[in-house]
Every structure is written in C-alpha cells, then in structure tokens.
Write a protein that holds these residues in place. Structure first.
Motif, PDB file in Angstrom:
ATOM      1  N   CYS A 102       0.819  -1.221   0.000  1.00 32.26           N
ATOM      2  CA  CYS A 102       0.000   0.000   0.000  1.00 32.26           C
ATOM      3  C   CYS A 102       0.848   1.265   0.000  1.00 32.26           C
ATOM      4  O   CYS A 102       0.467   2.273  -0.597  1.00 32.26           O
ATOM      5  N   GLU A 103       1.986   1.226   0.679  1.00 29.39           N
ATOM      6  CA  GLU A 103       2.871   2.400   0.630  1.00 29.39           C
ATOM      7  C   GLU A 103       3.248   2.689  -0.813  1.00 29.39           C
ATOM      8  O   GLU A 103       3.258   3.827  -1.261  1.00 29.39           O
TER       9      GLU A 103
ATOM     10  N   LEU B 171       0.175   3.972  -2.913  1.00 29.59           N
ATOM     11  CA  LEU B 171      -0.183   5.357  -2.591  1.00 29.59           C
ATOM     12  C   LEU B 171       0.889   6.325  -3.051  1.00 29.59           C
ATOM     13  O   LEU B 171       0.595   7.395  -3.592  1.00 29.59           O
ATOM     14  N   ASP B 172       2.132   5.942  -2.832  1.00 27.52           N
ATOM     15  CA  ASP B 172       3.233   6.821  -3.220  1.00 27.52           C
ATOM     16  C   ASP B 172       3.224   7.032  -4.732  1.00 27.52           C
ATOM     17  O   ASP B 172       3.417   8.156  -5.208  1.00 27.52           O
TER      18      ASP B 172
ATOM     19  N   GLN C   2       0.411   9.341  -5.577  1.00 26.71           N
ATOM     20  CA  GLN C   2       0.653  10.720  -5.145  1.00 26.71           C
ATOM     21  C   GLN C   2       1.730  11.389  -5.996  1.00 26.71           C
ATOM     22  O   GLN C   2       1.585  12.532  -6.414  1.00 26.71           O
TER      23      GLN C   2
ATOM     24  N   ALA D 285       0.621  12.222  -9.431  1.00 25.59           N
ATOM     25  CA  ALA D 285      -0.175  13.457  -9.448  1.00 25.59           C
ATOM     26  C   ALA D 285       0.726  14.679  -9.315  1.00 25.59           C
ATOM     27  O   ALA D 285       0.550  15.684 -10.010  1.00 25.59           O
ATOM     28  N   THR D 286       1.716  14.590  -8.427  1.00 26.00           N
ATOM     29  CA  THR D 286       2.571  15.747  -8.166  1.00 26.00           C
ATOM     30  C   THR D 286       3.509  16.029  -9.338  1.00 26.00           C
ATOM     31  O   THR D 286       3.663  17.167  -9.764  1.00 26.00           O
TER      32      THR D 286
ATOM     33  N   TYR E 214      -5.564  13.067  -9.144  1.00 26.46           N
ATOM     34  CA  TYR E 214      -5.317  12.248  -7.949  1.00 26.46           C
ATOM     35  C   TYR E 214      -6.579  11.457  -7.621  1.00 26.46           C
ATOM     36  O   TYR E 214      -7.695  11.975  -7.713  1.00 26.46           O
TER      37      TYR E 214
ATOM     38  N   MET F 204      -8.198   2.492   6.230  1.00 27.66           N
ATOM     39  CA  MET F 204      -6.994   1.673   6.314  1.00 27.66           C
ATOM     40  C   MET F 204      -5.976   2.368   7.227  1.00 27.66           C
ATOM     41  O   MET F 204      -5.708   3.545   7.071  1.00 27.66           O
TER      42      MET F 204
ATOM     43  N   LEU G 185      -2.401   2.965   8.080  1.00 21.83           N
ATOM     44  CA  LEU G 185      -1.113   2.826   7.405  1.00 21.83           C
ATOM     45  C   LEU G 185       0.070   2.871   8.365  1.00 21.83           C
ATOM     46  O   LEU G 185       1.219   2.976   7.946  1.00 21.83           O
TER      47      LEU G 185
ATOM     48  N   LEU H 262       2.234   9.916   3.909  1.00 21.89           N
ATOM     49  CA  LEU H 262       1.228   9.433   2.958  1.00 21.89           C
ATOM     50  C   LEU H 262      -0.151  10.006   3.290  1.00 21.89           C
ATOM     51  O   LEU H 262      -0.874  10.451   2.396  1.00 21.89           O
TER      52      LEU H 262
ATOM     53  N   LEU I 116      -3.346  16.553  -1.561  1.00 12.70           N
ATOM     54  CA  LEU I 116      -3.731  16.313  -2.956  1.00 12.70           C
ATOM     55  C   LEU I 116      -5.246  16.244  -3.130  1.00 12.70           C
ATOM     56  O   LEU I 116      -5.756  16.467  -4.224  1.00 12.70           O
TER      57      LEU I 116
ATOM     58  N   THR J 266       9.283   4.727   3.986  1.00 10.14           N
ATOM     59  CA  THR J 266      10.122   4.357   2.839  1.00 10.14           C
ATOM     60  C   THR J 266       9.966   5.366   1.717  1.00 10.14           C
ATOM     61  O   THR J 266      10.839   5.510   0.878  1.00 10.14           O
ATOM     62  N   THR J 267       8.836   6.049   1.714  1.00 10.10           N
ATOM     63  CA  THR J 267       8.545   6.972   0.623  1.00 10.10           C
ATOM     64  C   THR J 267       8.963   8.413   0.941  1.00 10.10           C
ATOM     65  O   THR J 267       8.713   9.309   0.133  1.00 10.10           O
TER      66      THR J 267
END
Lengths: 728, 426
Positions: A342-343, A346-347, A350, A353-354, A360, B1, B3, B373, B380, B394-395
């Motif tokens: 999921c990270e 989502l990343d 995102q 979009a950026t 988004y 969810m 996270l 996130l 956004l 991690t992001t």
C-alpha cells in the motif's frame, strides 16, 4: 535436587492424560511440587486432578484479558496433591492454528514468570499425532529434559510413537532425551510382543506396562485419578513405579535417557507387523477417463522454476484489485503485510499526481481495508475479524468486495470462501470475491497478478462473439512506475486521433462495470508481452472472443509507426494513420537532427536483465550510434529475450557485474546503459539508467536520448562518489 | 486503512537501530523489502555503490535485513535448511549482534531458532525472536525488542556515575531522529550531562553494555521505552525521568523538560535554559517583524496525528505560542496514558474537545502534522494546505542538513515550516 521437566507424547486417545495425571498425583504424594501443563486443544489433561474442567485455558485467557492485566494465578489451578494444573486449550476444531497456540502458551507462562517458581517436576502432556512445529515446542531444550512416549500395541499407535521419535531427533539430534516407552495395553493379541519388538528396534526401554483395567473407567467416573481413588491397587503401584523412574532421572542416579532412533516406515512395518512391503507400486493410469479441459492457471517464471520468490502473491493481487475504483479490497493480513504494497501504491499515485499532474485518486485510501490480524487470530482463526471487516466495507457503501489473503490465514486455514458466502447471503446485492493467494504460499508478486487477473476474468460474462465497433481494451498495463499514467495518456491520445475509443483498461483505474463490459470492444491492445502479460492474454482468450493485436504498446518512433498502422488497418483507417505518422515524423526528425551531432558515432554498451531494448536499438540506429554489445544479466524475474536486432548486435547471456566492468575497461564505450545494478565507481564510465517504463509513443525514446546527450558532456564520475572510497 | 507500521516492523527497526547489529528475517522476501529499504535509507551504513545484485543469496541486492526467502515448501517442512545456510553467511559480516526474527507466517511453523543458533555456534552473538508484536503498535514492538535485547546481552552491573544518562524512546521511525538526538545531547551537554547510550537509535552494543553506568534514564518518548525503563530500574536500580509535558517539542515543553532533568540529576539547568531564552528572542524578532494581513499564523488551523508524547507538547505549543487552532488531534495506538490523558484534559479545558479524534479530512486543517502518505493524501485531495511529516517512511524525502523537532533547534525548525506555509495564505 534439580527441577525436571517431562514431556509425555503419544497418539491421540492413547491415555496420555490419564497417565500424566496419575504420575503427577504419585509424584505429589511423594511430597514433590508438581506442575502439569496440558498441551492439547481439547484441554482435558488435568481433568482427573481437578475433578473437572479448568475454569480457563491459557488461550481463552489471552483472548479475553489485556496483556497488562494478565496474572499467573488466573491460569494455574490447584489439583489433587497441590499439583499446579494448566491447560493450553486451543481454537475451535477446524479453525486457527493450535500449534501456534502451544507456542503462545509457553511464551505467556514465561513472561508471567513461571520459571521463577521452581517446581520439582513439570509434566507437559502433549498431543502426539500432530507433528507441526508448535506441538514440538515442549521437546525443545529450553523446555523438556526428558520425553516419555505412550503407546499401545496397535500399529497406528506405534507409527505415531515412531513419528514422535523423528520429531525428537529433528530437535535434539544425538542428544539423549528419551526416557522410554510407557506401554498402555489395549488387550490385543501379541500386543506385548509388538511393543517389545518396537522398543528393541528403537533401543528404548519399556519403563512400564499398564494393563487394560476397569479401574481407570471407575476412577474417571468419579473424576479422580487411580492414585487418589484406588491407592492400594496394582495399577496405582505402576504409576508410582513411573514416578520413581522420574525421580531417578531427576537425581541422575543412573543413565536413564536415550537418543531418539526412529525407524524408516518400511522397517517399522517389517518389525511391528512382521511383513515385507508388497513390491513396486504402480502409477495410476488416467487414460481411461474422458477429460474436460479446464482453464489453466498460468505460473509465473519464479514459481515455474522454483526460483526464490521476489515479492509475494498477496502484494501482486492487491496491486490489481486496488485498480478497480469502485470496489473495496480487504487485505486479510497482519498490518505489516499491507504496508509492503500500500505504501508503494499510494506513493505512486501521489507522485504521479505531483510530478506529472495526473488527476489524484482520493478514493484509493478509502477502498483499501485490512483485518490487522494479531496473534489471537493466528491461534483462533481470523474468520470473525474478516466478517467484521467485510461488514464495515458494506457499511461504507461498497457492493463488490475482494478479499485478498496473506500467509497467516492460509496457514491457519481460514475458510474465506465460507465467510464470503455467509456475508453475501446476509446482504443480498453484495458480492464478496475471495482472492486466496495466501501471501507467498501460492507464489511471487507476478503470480498474484496472474491469479487475480484470472479471478477477475472469471467474473466477466463469457462471450466468444466479436463486436463490430471502434473501441478497444487496453490489457495488462503496468502501474508501479510513476510515468505509467502519463504514458497511457499518450496512447489514448493516438487512439483518439484515429477515432478509436477505449472501452476498458483491464485492469487499471477502471470501474467494476467496465470490466463486465469487456466484450463490448472490437480489439484488445496488449501493453506488454512478458510472461505475466502472456498469461493474462491466455486467460482472457479462454473467456472472451475479443482478438488481440499482435503488437504491444509501442516505445519510440519505429514501434509506434508500426503499431499505429496495425491498429488503423484493423479499423480500416490507414489514411488517417498515415497523416498522423507524417506529422509526428517531422517533429521526430527535427529532434534527431538536433541530437545527432552530439551522439553520432558514439559507442554504447547495454547491460540489462532480459527485456526488450529494441526501442534503444532503433533510436541508436537513427542517431547513428553504435551498440557494441547487449549483456543480459540475471534477474529473479528473468524471461526469454528476443530482439529484432539480435542478428546484428552481439548478445551475451549470463552477463555479470564483473563482466560488465571488464568490458568497460577493454571496450571503453562512450555510454553504458544499464538496468541494475548501478555502475561501480571504479568503472569510470558514463552511464544512464534504462527506465522500467520508458513511456509510449513516437517521442518516448528520443526524450531519453536528450539525457544521454547531456551525460556525455559531463564528468564520467561525480566527485561525491570518491567520498565513498573506504566505505565497504 | 491504518497505514501505521506495526510492532513487527518495530522489532526489526529496534535491532537495526543498534549501529553494529543486524536483523535477519526468517520469512519470505516479500515481508522483508519494506523494512530493509527503510533501515538502509534512514540509517545507512554500507556503501550502496558496492552492492552486488540479486544473485547474492539471502540479501537479494539489499544490504539490510537478509532473509530466508521462505516459500510454501518451507511452511510445510520448516525453515531449518535455509536457516542453516544463512546463519554462517551472515556471521561472516562481522556484526557485533544479530537477531533472527520470525515473519508472521514463519511464527506459525514453530522452528526451534535457538537450537539452530546453538548448532551454528552463534548463540553467543545471535538471539531469536520467534514471535513479534504483529499488528500491535510499533512502539510496543520496539520497546519489547529493546528490553529483550538488553536482557539477552546480560549487562553487567557497573558502578553508576553521576552526570551520565541514557536517552530512551528514540527510534529511526521518528523523523529527524538523529537530529533530535543531537539536540538532546547538546542540551544535556549544556547541563553537564553525558549521554552514555541511546538504545535502538544509533548506539553500538558496547555502548549498550556501558549503559548501566548511567545515573538515570531520561525517557523522551515513553511509548517506545516504558518497558525498557522498567527493566533498567528493576535490574539495575537506574531510575527513569519522565517529563510531565511530554517530549521537548516547542520552547515551553523544552524548558519544562530541562527543569525536570535538572531536578532528577541535580545538575544546573541555567546554561540550557539560557540557550532556549536566546532562541526565543531570536524567534521573537522574526515573528514580530512578520506581517500577514489576516494576522496568521494566529487563527490558522492544524491537525496532528502522532505519538501521544509528541502530540501533547506540539498541540499546547502551537495553541499557546502561535495562537493556532487545533481542529483534529489524534494519538496513535500504544499511547502513553499520562500524555494521552493530559492531552484530552488540555483540549477539554480549552473547550477544544471536539478536535480530539476528529477526522482531518473533514476538519480540513491548514497544516497537518503526521505521516507523509496521509498528509499528502489530504493535500492532494484539497483538504489541507501543507503536510509536515513527523515520521519516516520508505517513501519519505531525503534530507542533508541535520534537522530536529526537539529542543530549541526543533522549535525554530517548526516555526520555519509554519511561516513558510503561512506566507502563501490568502
């Protein structure tokens, strides 16, 4: 005197609990402090000591009491002779993992400080015909010092005894840990001989033989041990004899422990049944059956070849179901599992979009749910929490819900299909679709993708009819690169100019309804032709008549020209395609002419895992660059390699990092293009990364060449890299 | 969810947070990618340019948290064989301490990890975690792991020395964790205190062994260290010092923290308080010269979702010092009861109870303090102007200059972030 811990193993129903309880009682009568722990989900080990059931098993307690409120005295009960009685308990039959329950019981007892109470003897009464790791915990060094094996003369009982010896051998090797065999007779013919032959073969003593006797049933009827009820009986004296044996072990008065030396199954049969095996077993012949071909499951490269699995099927499956914008995905997993995918999802959303200004999708977070399985669900099963989570998704308004499973529900055997069925019955109009990939039990990331596409394809109405229209499906797009969405926009733009619409993106940012409308297209456009994409193509052709274009989405001018003409020919719009190509060619040529002075004559070494690099070769040709070699490196997701340029450019397989460094040293290419790993500082070469997704369309490739042109004017090695010298 | 990373990740990061230790995962490759990448990114140690490739067994191109890449066969037959192969290879790396941690699935197999460690003659350097805090709060998993490690290390009872302290509760999961530690070390230094160790956040095994020389443990984030503090207290008689106002976030909480530490250790707080005073003056001049027609940041709204000991002082400080309005305050699971209670009480006392647990997506704050996130999702989606990450992911972004959220330096950095956003308010 030292404390001693005894494990009593044997086949279910063989009388372990009766023996354990009587031995505990006998030891207690001798004035010893004894603890008995029942390690059987049916929690009846200490029944005869307590005179009934324990009020709470350890696992019930864990389920109902918060960690900080847990106390030892609430799970340890006083039995006959002040024996401390504990029952591990377990999940309901058919759910959860009882083995994990045993592990958790021992962990809890330890954390509550059981070790600080020095019982003279601790007896673990363990179910023996279940051989998973959890039930072997009491054998471990930190627990049992000695093991008794209870058996009758029945073959299956001796088989279980032999299996237990195997388990002990796995855990202890040649260490002497087995105290001996307790023969609990069933009154069969030649029973003594069988047990004796077995004991001799495994080189263990029979420490006691307990005859079949009504006295046990009588004592049990009164809820007590023979020691308590019939202390003067001959049977009671046998238990005192076993207790004496334990005291001998405890005081180490004689060498009374032996290594586990199990027999092979064949030998066991020979010795116990005194018969030889019946010769060679023949394979079953299926040729007499009429076979109806079922749609096959396509395997990923790693699963097919049993290579190490990269990623897991759970993550692959979630990455697919998350693409459907009006469907909930419930991840039946511990929380750490969902983070893995999921990270990233989502990343990517995102940053796409950026960086690229793509719209988004705020619904992504909302449609992903997790059951957050804990140890409790590992032990008792996760069906209840799954049902609750499905209901929460329904309350959010979702009518279609995927349930994707991670490893734990697969291992403990949660019946997701049954839960889905029950919820669907309760909520008419709601469709719950299990995706039982079970973490990585079914395979790697690619396998999860394949299985989920197959699952979704199975939901589509089957149709072999081909519709006459001007819309297409785009099939098996990738979605983990940031520019994927922008790239597909280029494809959609080209199709629009051709007057062709997109019916369904299977499966990327699509609605559930559009999937069901899959057959309302005239043509499928495959995004790729890697193994996974080919598997998806095969799955779809088994349920749909929509034909596939034999070209993948194009990268660079040459590929795009050919692809566009192929699509145009299908729809009879060649003239329109020629106009588009002519327009784009002018722009492409301008860019090439601008770049050629900087790149013409430059030599290029390509180091890549097997994946098409034809777009690079085409571009290099247009720029009059020279590719000296394509080195194919190993990758866990390696696939077959094909190239239109294979005859003209040398291709070297099994290309290693060291080989690359050597080529760089000897050939001295102007530019090294690589996928993974990055160039070494000592290579002293100019390099550029080959993107996983270079983009689609006429100009995707040439944009990369603009970067190459800049790189060739820059220092081969940046200064910061020198600062890493000396760091291993 | 939800996270939030869980206690399993907390366990792995606790081990990886020891500078010369290495976590080894007995589990599938898929479970390992995220924490391995995380550890390498936020506590880099090796030369990433020297990495091999996917060919390297057990590491698969990532330097941290090698794994046994379990597959379906291993779930049935056990992971013994792979563990027998991996352990000698890992031992060659020369780490001072190793810990094998079972993934959720591996915890169900029941392999006797200790026996294998013993067999590989690594039981003196390697411990086993057969289970972890799966799906439980990350701080709990972290705290339990650090306590277990300290217990396993069998620390010696050394003579305790005045002016030596340990810092508890830091973890690489916290944004700017190294900058935060540097700032707290600096403040301790001003008070004449030497930091002996920071368990699970950069200290080596030898520093952990030396940790019993401390006269007291200063607990910065109790969520991550309550058990650890209790362990030191019960085993070595080292008392723990907690600041009632939570972590030193913002000037006020930092001053309160300095005074609390000074009382507990008997040291002189004046130099540290003087420095905070200087920083306050510095901030005053800048804020006083800032002009926004609408008077911002006073009146600007904020949301915070974080550990209770961080959320408490941040909320209080932004409300009292800048006049910002909390519209959504949420604390993460595994909270410190004292900080959580204080926070709720504080909001109630200021008629702001409605903010507690409010959905930030509904509240629509100007600024969101939380994980990146969730923050970016709000931004956004047009439900927030600016997101400030208070956790690493991690992001997350890469930073080069050492920043902090704690102490005087941290207060100024928070002001930087706020005023950078506020200047663009209409």
């Amino acid at each position: 005197m030292i404390c001693i811990r005894i494990a009593v193993y044997g086949k279910g129903g063989i009388g372990k609990s009766t023996i354990s309880a009587n031995v505990s009682a006998a030891l207690a009568q001798d004035g010893l402090r004894v603890m008995q722990i029942g390690c059987d989900p049916k929690h009846d080990s200490t029944r005869l000591l307590i005179g009934g059931e324990v009020p709470t098993t350890v696992l019930e307690y864990i389920k109902n009491v918060l960690p900080e409120d847990r106390r030892l005295e609430e799970i340890v009960f006083k039995g006959y002779g002040a024996v401390a009685c504990v029952e591990a308990g377990g999940p309901e039959p058919g759910v959860g993992c009882a083995g994990r329950g045993i592990i958790t019981t021992f962990e809890l007892l330890e954390s509550l400080g059981i070790k600080s109470y020095s019982f003279d003897v601790s007896i673990y009464d363990v179910l023996g015909d279940v051989v998973c790791g959890g039930f072997a915990v009491p054998v471990r060094d930190e627990y049992a010092d000695a093991v008794f094996i209870v058996t009758s003369g029945e073959y299956l009982s001796l088989y279980a005894a032999n299996n237990i010896l195997r388990g002990i051998q796995n855990f202890t090797g040649q260490t002497c840990k087995v105290a001996g065999i307790i023969h609990n007779a069933r009154g069969l013919e030649e029973e003594d001989d069988r047990v004796t032959r077995f004991a001799r073969a495994v080189r263990l003593p029979i420490v006691a033989s307990i005859p079949r006797s009504e006295i046990f049933a009588n004592a049990e009827k009164e809820g007590c041990t023979v020691i308590e009820r019939y202390p003067a009986s001959p049977e009671a004296s046998i238990f005192r004899q076993i207790a004496g044996h334990i005291e001998n072990i405890r005081s180490a008065r004689s060498p009374v422990l032996y290594p586990a030396l199990p027999l092979s199954d064949k030998k066991l049969e020979e010795i116990v049944l005194q018969r030889e095996a019946r010769g060679t077993v023949q394979k079953y012949d299926f040729s007499s059956f009429c076979v109806r071909e079922a749609p096959g499951r396509h395997l990923s490269g790693s699963v097919k070849s049993k290579r190490p699995l990269i990623g897991c099927a759970f993550a692959g499956a979630v990455s697919v179901t998350a693409q459907i914008t009006d469907v909930a995905t419930i991840m039946h997993c511990p929380r750490s599992c969902l983070l893995m995918i999921c990270e990233k999802l989502l990343d990517t959303e995102q940053r796409s979009a950026t960086i690229f200004g793509q719209p988004y999708d705020p619904g992504l977070v909302n449609r992903l749910l997790s059951t957050d399985m804990t140890d409790e669900e590992f032990i008792f099963g996760g069906e209840r929490i799954l049902a609750e989570t499905i209901e929460s998704a329904i309350k959010k308004g979702f009518t279609h819900i995927f349930v994707v499973t991670a490893c734990p529900p697969g291992i403990v055997g949660d019946n997701v299909g049954n839960v889905a069925k029950k919820v669907s019955e309760q909520y008419p109009g709601v469709q719950v679709i299990p995706v039982p990939v079970d973490g990585n039990l079914t395979g790697d990331f690619a396998q999860g993708v394949l299985d989920t596409y197959r699952m979704v394809a199975g939901l589509m109405p089957e149709s072999k009819r081909v519709k006459e229209c001007t819309s297409v499906n785009i099939v098996a797009e990738k979605w983990l690169a940031l520019n994927d969405e922008e790239s597909i926009g280029v494809v959609e733009g080209l199709l629009e100019r051709l007057g062709v619409t997109v019916n369904c993106r299977f499966l990327r940012k699509c609605s559930f309804g559009s999937l069901l409308d899959f057959n309302n297209a005239a043509l499928n456009l495959p995004a790729d032709n890697d193994d996974a994409s080919e598997g998806i193509r095969k799955t779809l052709t088994s349920v749909s008549g929509v034909p596939f274009l034999d070209r993948t989405l194009p990268v660079g001018f040459g590929e795009t020209e050919a692809w566009l003409m192929a699509v145009a020919e299908f729809f009879g719009r060649e003239a329109l395609a020629n106009e588009i190509i002519a327009e784009e060619r002018d722009e492409y040529n301008r860019r090439i002419e601008r770049l050629r002075p900087h790149l013409e004559g430059k030599t290029v070494l390509i180091s890549t895992y097997p994946r098409s690099v034809d777009w690079i070769c085409d571009l290099a040709e247009d720029l009059k660059m020279s590719i000296v070699k394509i080195g194919l490196t190993y990758s866990p997701i390696s696939e077959s390699f094909a190239s239109r340029h294979a005859g003209t450019i040398p291709v070297e397989k099994n290309y290693t990092v060291d080989m690359r460094s050597e080529d760089i040293r000897t050939i001295r290419p102007d530019l090294v293009l690589y996928t993974y790993p990055v160039l070494k500082p000592h290579d002293q070469a100019r390099g550029a990364h080959i993107p996983y997704c270079p983009g689609f369309g006429f100009h995707a490739a040439v944009e990369r060449a603009e970067l190459w042109s800049r790189l060739l004017k820059l220092p081969a090695t940046e200064g910061w890299k020198k600062d890493g010298e000396g760091i291993l | 969810m939800n996270l939030d990373a869980d206690g399993f990740i907390g366990t792995l990061l606790a081990i990886e947070g020891i500078s010369d230790a290495r976590a080894v995962m007995n589990g599938p490759n898929g479970c390992r990618g995220n924490p391995a990448y995380f550890s390498d990114r936020y506590f880099p140690r090796d030369n990433s340019l020297n990495r091999r490739s996917f060919e390297e067994p057990f590491f698969f191109g990532q330097s941290r948290i090698p794994c046994t890449y379990l597959d379906s066969d291993d779930y049935i037959h056990g992971s013994t064989q792979k563990l027998r192969e991996i352990l000698p290879l890992i031992a060659e790396k020369g780490d001072a301490f190793l810990a094998v941690v079972n993934s959720p699935g591996a915890s169900l197999i029941g392999d006797d990890l200790n026996r294998l460690l013993n067999e590989a003659r690594l039981d003196h350097v390697c411990m086993a975690f057969e289970g972890a805090a799966y799906s439980r709060p990350l701080p709990e998993g972290f705290d339990e792991a650090i306590t277990a490690i300290l217990r396993w290390l069998r620390l010696n009872r050394l003579p305790r020395m005045n002016n030596r302290v340990n810092l508890l509760g830091f973890s690489m999961v916290q944004k700017y964790w190294q900058g935060n530690i540097a700032e707290i070390r600096h403040l301790c230094g001003l008070m004449g205190l030497t930091v002996v160790s920071v368990p699970g956040a950069g200290s080596s095994v030898s520093e952990l062994r030396e940790s019993t020389t401390a006269s007291c443990n200063i607990v910065i984030f109790p969520e991550y260290s309550r058990q650890t503090a209790e362990f030191y207290e019960s085993e070595f008689g080292i008392p723990a010092v907690y600041s009632h106002e939570g972590a030193p976030v913002g000037f006020d909480a930092t001053e309160a923290w300095i005074r609390t530490v000074a009382v507990a250790t008997g040291c002189d707080p004046t130099p540290a308080l003087d420095e905070i005073r200087t920083r306050r003056t510095h901030a005053f001049h800048r804020i006083a010269r800032y002009h926004h027609e609408a008077g911002y940041p006073k009146g600007a709204t904020f949301a915070v979702r974080g550990d209770s000991s961080f959320a408490l002082p941040l909320t209080m400080w932004l409300y009292e010092y800048l006049g910002m309005m909390p519209v959504s305050v949420d604390i993460m699971a595994g909270e410190d009861p004292n900080a959580a209670g204080c926070l709720q009480g504080y909001l109630a006392a200021n008629a702001l109870s409605v903010a507690f647990g409010a959905d930030p997506a509904v509240a629509g704050p100007d600024m969101y303090f939380g994980d990146d996130l969730s923050g970016k999702d709000l931004v956004l989606s047009g439900r927030c102007r600016k997101s400030v990450d208070i956790f690493n992911r991690t992001t997350g972004d890469i930073h080069f200059t050492e920043r902090a959220f704690l102490g005087g330096a941290g207060a100024l950095w928070i002001l930087d972030l706020i005023f950078d956003v506020v200047k663009d308010f209409p």
